[in-house]
Structures are given as structure tokens and as C-alpha cells.
Motif scaffolding. Structure first.
Motif, PDB file in Angstrom:
ATOM      1  N   TYR A   1       0.829  -1.195   0.000  1.00 16.06           N
ATOM      2  CA  TYR A   1       0.000   0.000   0.000  1.00 16.06           C
ATOM      3  C   TYR A   1       0.870   1.254   0.000  1.00 16.06           C
ATOM      4  O   TYR A   1       2.042   1.224   0.404  1.00 16.06           O
ATOM      5  N   SER A   2       0.234   2.347  -0.390  1.00 14.68           N
ATOM      6  CA  SER A   2       0.865   3.657  -0.285  1.00 14.68           C
ATOM      7  C   SER A   2      -0.205   4.634   0.168  1.00 14.68           C
ATOM      8  O   SER A   2      -1.390   4.285   0.272  1.00 14.68           O
ATOM      9  N   PHE A   3       0.194   5.852   0.415  1.00 11.60           N
ATOM     10  CA  PHE A   3      -0.747   6.850   0.940  1.00 11.60           C
ATOM     11  C   PHE A   3      -1.924   7.078  -0.006  1.00 11.60           C
ATOM     12  O   PHE A   3      -3.042   7.331   0.429  1.00 11.60           O
ATOM     13  N   THR A   4      -1.697   6.955  -1.298  1.00 11.62           N
ATOM     14  CA  THR A   4      -2.772   7.204  -2.273  1.00 11.62           C
ATOM     15  C   THR A   4      -3.859   6.133  -2.229  1.00 11.62           C
ATOM     16  O   THR A   4      -4.924   6.303  -2.815  1.00 11.62           O
ATOM     17  N   ASP A   5      -3.607   5.035  -1.543  1.00 15.68           N
ATOM     18  CA  ASP A   5      -4.615   3.976  -1.429  1.00 15.68           C
ATOM     19  C   ASP A   5      -5.630   4.249  -0.327  1.00 15.68           C
ATOM     20  O   ASP A   5      -6.554   3.456  -0.128  1.00 15.68           O
ATOM     21  N   PHE A   6      -5.484   5.354   0.384  1.00 12.27           N
ATOM     22  CA  PHE A   6      -6.395   5.679   1.487  1.00 12.27           C
ATOM     23  C   PHE A   6      -7.111   6.988   1.183  1.00 12.27           C
ATOM     24  O   PHE A   6      -6.481   8.036   1.025  1.00 12.27           O
ATOM     25  N   GLU A   7      -8.443   6.915   1.113  1.00 11.72           N
ATOM     26  CA  GLU A   7      -9.233   8.097   0.748  1.00 11.72           C
ATOM     27  C   GLU A   7     -10.533   8.137   1.555  1.00 11.72           C
ATOM     28  O   GLU A   7     -11.314   7.180   1.543  1.00 11.72           O
ATOM     29  N   ILE A   8     -10.741   9.242   2.268  1.00 12.75           N
ATOM     30  CA  ILE A   8     -12.017   9.459   2.961  1.00 12.75           C
ATOM     31  C   ILE A   8     -13.001  10.001   1.931  1.00 12.75           C
ATOM     32  O   ILE A   8     -12.796  11.071   1.363  1.00 12.75           O
ATOM     33  N   GLN A   9     -14.068   9.253   1.690  1.00 18.60           N
ATOM     34  CA  GLN A   9     -15.010   9.617   0.638  1.00 18.60           C
ATOM     35  C   GLN A   9     -16.238  10.348   1.151  1.00 18.60           C
ATOM     36  O   GLN A   9     -16.868  11.097   0.416  1.00 18.60           O
ATOM     37  N   GLU A  10     -16.574  10.126   2.426  1.00 15.66           N
ATOM     38  CA  GLU A  10     -17.802  10.753   2.939  1.00 15.66           C
ATOM     39  C   GLU A  10     -17.757  10.843   4.457  1.00 15.66           C
ATOM     40  O   GLU A  10     -17.276   9.928   5.130  1.00 15.66           O
ATOM     41  N   THR A  11     -18.235  11.960   4.989  1.00 12.39           N
ATOM     42  CA  THR A  11     -18.412  12.112   6.437  1.00 12.39           C
ATOM     43  C   THR A  11     -19.871  12.429   6.719  1.00 12.39           C
ATOM     44  O   THR A  11     -20.594  12.935   5.850  1.00 12.39           O
ATOM     45  N   ASP A  12     -20.341  12.117   7.924  1.00 12.20           N
ATOM     46  CA  ASP A  12     -21.724  12.453   8.264  1.00 12.20           C
ATOM     47  C   ASP A  12     -21.809  13.904   8.717  1.00 12.20           C
ATOM     48  O   ASP A  12     -20.798  14.623   8.737  1.00 12.20           O
ATOM     49  N   SER A  13     -23.006  14.335   9.088  1.00  8.35           N
ATOM     50  CA  SER A  13     -23.215  15.748   9.409  1.00  8.35           C
ATOM     51  C   SER A  13     -22.521  16.182  10.691  1.00  8.35           C
ATOM     52  O   SER A  13     -22.408  17.383  10.953  1.00  8.35           O
ATOM     53  N   ALA A  14     -22.040  15.221  11.496  1.00  7.50           N
ATOM     54  CA  ALA A  14     -21.314  15.566  12.720  1.00  7.50           C
ATOM     55  C   ALA A  14     -19.804  15.546  12.504  1.00  7.50           C
ATOM     56  O   ALA A  14     -19.043  15.905  13.403  1.00  7.50           O
TER      57      ALA A  14
END
Length: 328
Positions: A226-239
Motif C-alpha cells: 500500500y501507499s498513501f494514495t490507497d487511502f481516501e475518505i469519501q464521505e463524512t456524516d453531518s457531525a
């Protein structure tokens, strides 16, 4: 002897006999109040609990109801918290236990608790006496208080501190069953103890910890690394909690990742440090329901137990008439 006199003596004898039989019960009611209604023995209320000894063997024990609630409270909230915050926590615990009993066939509880022996071992004698009284006082002061929503026991989750806002149950669970668990602003949580946690993992360690939910295609990817580009936050909730992220070709929830990696919270962000993955998490716990830190700060500012519960569980009702529940 006059028949009337004989009848009067018989009546007096039977009246005396009834009083003699009922006397212990009458004394019990006056001495123990509401607790005398809950599965009791020797005028003390008991509950049946499934416990585990030091060797991991399960056993069934009968424990004093007050000691059990106080023991759970001792595990969940520091004794130096404000009285009204402790009382609010006691109500949440009691509600959760009655909710569990309502859905249990054997009426055996399983919530872990701190026994009086464990308390004495952890604290000095003077501290034990002081803390034990603090916890039992909070339990007794809220005797029979539970939270209801639409004629049933409410779901009463809690956590140590949020990331600044508590979460919506509908967003987390995808269900509208708990409309009283809403997003609540808790800015004081930003000042909570251990609010920010920074973790550093090498990428192979992340693979090992997350292996259970990584898709099959990840095996081939794992050989490359793995490398850093393999980790992606795609969505957060309203909190602000991560609801969806990508690891290579796998999409998972923030809670899945938090549990697998042992993070303090699913409100986190990624960065890279010296070819390792650095994760910064904010808050302690799942973020649903009552923030204990904010509850304590509210109590310091004069909020009552009822104020705290109404704030975090908006739409619920504090009920002091618990439905009959067989505890034994």
C-alpha cells in the motif's frame, strides 16, 4: 360462653395472626421503598448476572441491584464528575438494563461491572468508601427513573467525548427508529481530556488489521504494498465522523476502520509521515447519545440531571413508574 364473645375472640386472634405474618413485609416497604418491589431477599433487591472469573469461566451470580448499577456506573464515569452528570449516567444505565431485561427470556443480565472487591483493590480504603457512596447515592437519587420513547424503553448510548458534535442515529444506523438521537453541538468536548489522538502505522500493519473486510482483490494489491494514495475518505456524516472510506479497491465504513485499527473515534483524518500512515482521531467513542464530558460541563454550569437527559435525548420522557419486570 356467649357465642358472640367466642366469635369476637376468634376474630381478634386471626387479626393478630395476619398482622404477625405481614409485619416483616410492612417493615420492608418502609425501610426499602421502591426497591422492595424488585426481586428481593432479606429486604435487599437482587439481580441475576452472568459473570466471568479470572480464568474465563462463566458463572451465574445474584448481586444486589444497587451494587450492580453502582458497579457499572463506576466503570463508565469518574467519581469526581458532578453529581447531576452521575445521576444522568445512572438513568441511562438503568434504562439500558431494563431494556435488556424486557428482551430477555432468561432475565439474566450480562453488563460488565466493577465489584466492591475490585473497587477496594483499585482505591485506598478511604477512597473506596467515598467513591462507593458517590456512586450509590447517584443510583438511589434516581431510583426508578428511566427514559421512555413511545411507551417503551429508549436506546441510551453514551460516549466519553464527541468530536464537537454528537451523531444522528439515522445516519449511523440507516433507521428512523431512534429520532431522539440527533446531532447535538458539544463545543466543550474540544477541551476534553485526551480529545486528540495521533496514530502511526506502517502500511503492512494496516493490511493485517483490516484483512477481515478487505475484498479478495486486495491480496494481489497487498503483494505490491500500500501507499498513501490507497487511502481516501469519501464521505463524512453531518457531525464530522467518517461514514465511508476507500482502502485500495475496498470501500468500508469509518466505524469498521475504527474498530479494526483500535482508534478512539471514527472522526479521523489521514496524513503521511516518514512513509507511514498517520491517523489523527478526534473524540472518544462512537459519538452517539450523551457525551459524558459535555454532560459534566453542563452540570458545572447548573444543569440538572433532567436538563442533561432532555438535551441529549430530545423527545424522550423521564418515567418514574417502571413497568413490572421480573428480575430473578
Amino acid at each position: 360462653m356467649n357465642r358472640y364473645i367466642v366469635k369476637q375472640k376468634l376474630r381478634s386472634f386471626f387479626a393478630f395472626l395476619i398482622i404477625l405474618i405481614l409485619f416483616p413485609y410492612i417493615v420492608s416497604v418502609f425501610a426499602n421503598g421502591a426497591d422492595a418491589r424488585i426481586g428481593s431477599g432479606e429486604n435487599v433487591s437482587y439481580v441475576t448476572v452472568r459473570t466471568e472469573d479470572a480464568d474465563g469461566r462463566k458463572q451465574i451470580s445474584k448481586i444486589k441491584w444497587t451494587d450492580y448499577l453502582a458497579g457499572i456506573l463506576a466503570r463508565e464515569m469518574p467519581a469526581d464528575y458532578e453529581t447531576e452528570a452521575l445521576k444522568a449516567q445512572a438513568v441511562l444505565i438503568r434504562t439500558s438494563l431494563y431494556r435488556e431485561l424486557e428482551n430477555s427470556e432468561d432475565k439474566i443480565l450480562s453488563e460488565d461491572y466493577m465489584s466492591t472487591e475490585e473497587m477496594e483493590t483499585r482505591w485506598s480504603k478511604n477512597e473506596f468508601e467515598q467513591y462507593y457512596k458517590t456512586y450509590t447515592d447517584a443510583v438511589k437519587a434516581t431510583d426508578d427513573m428511566v427514559l421512555f420513547y413511545e411507551d417503551t424503553y429508549a436506546w441510551t448510548p453514551f460516549h466519553q467525548s464527541s468530536c464537537g458534535m454528537t451523531r444522528s442515529a439515522e445516519e449511523v444506523t440507516g433507521s428512523k427508529e431512534y429520532p431522539y438521537l440527533k446531532v447535538k453541538e458539544c463545543p466543550l468536548d474540544k477541551e476534553a481530556d485526551d480529545e486528540i489522538h495521533i496514530y502511526t502505522f506502517d502500511y503492512d500493519e494496516v493490511l493485517r488489521k483490516c484483512r477481515d473486510f478487505l475484498v479478495a482483490e486486495e491480496e494481489e494489491k497487498a503483494e505490491e504494498g500500500y501507499s498513501f494514495t490507497d487511502f481516501e475518505i469519501q464521505e463524512t456524516d453531518s457531525a464530522g465522523y467518517v461514514s465511508r472510506l476507500r482502502i485500495g479497491q475496498t470501500t468500508c465504513t469509518g466505524d469498521q476502520f475504527r474498530d479494526a485499527m483500535g482508534l478512539s473515534s471514527s472522526a479521523f483524518s489521514f496524513s503521511e509521515k516518514d512513509d507511514d500512515l498517520q491517523i489523527t482521531a478526534t473524540g472518544n467513542g462512537h459519538g452517539l447519545g450523551m457525551s459524558q464530558w459535555t454532560a459534566n460541563e453542563m452540570a458545572k454550569e447548573g444543569s440538572t440531571c433532567e436538563d442533561i437527559l432532555t438535551f441529549f435525548f430530545e423527545g424522550t420522557v423521564i418515567n418514574t413508574e417502571i413497568q413490572e419486570t421480573e428480575l430473578l
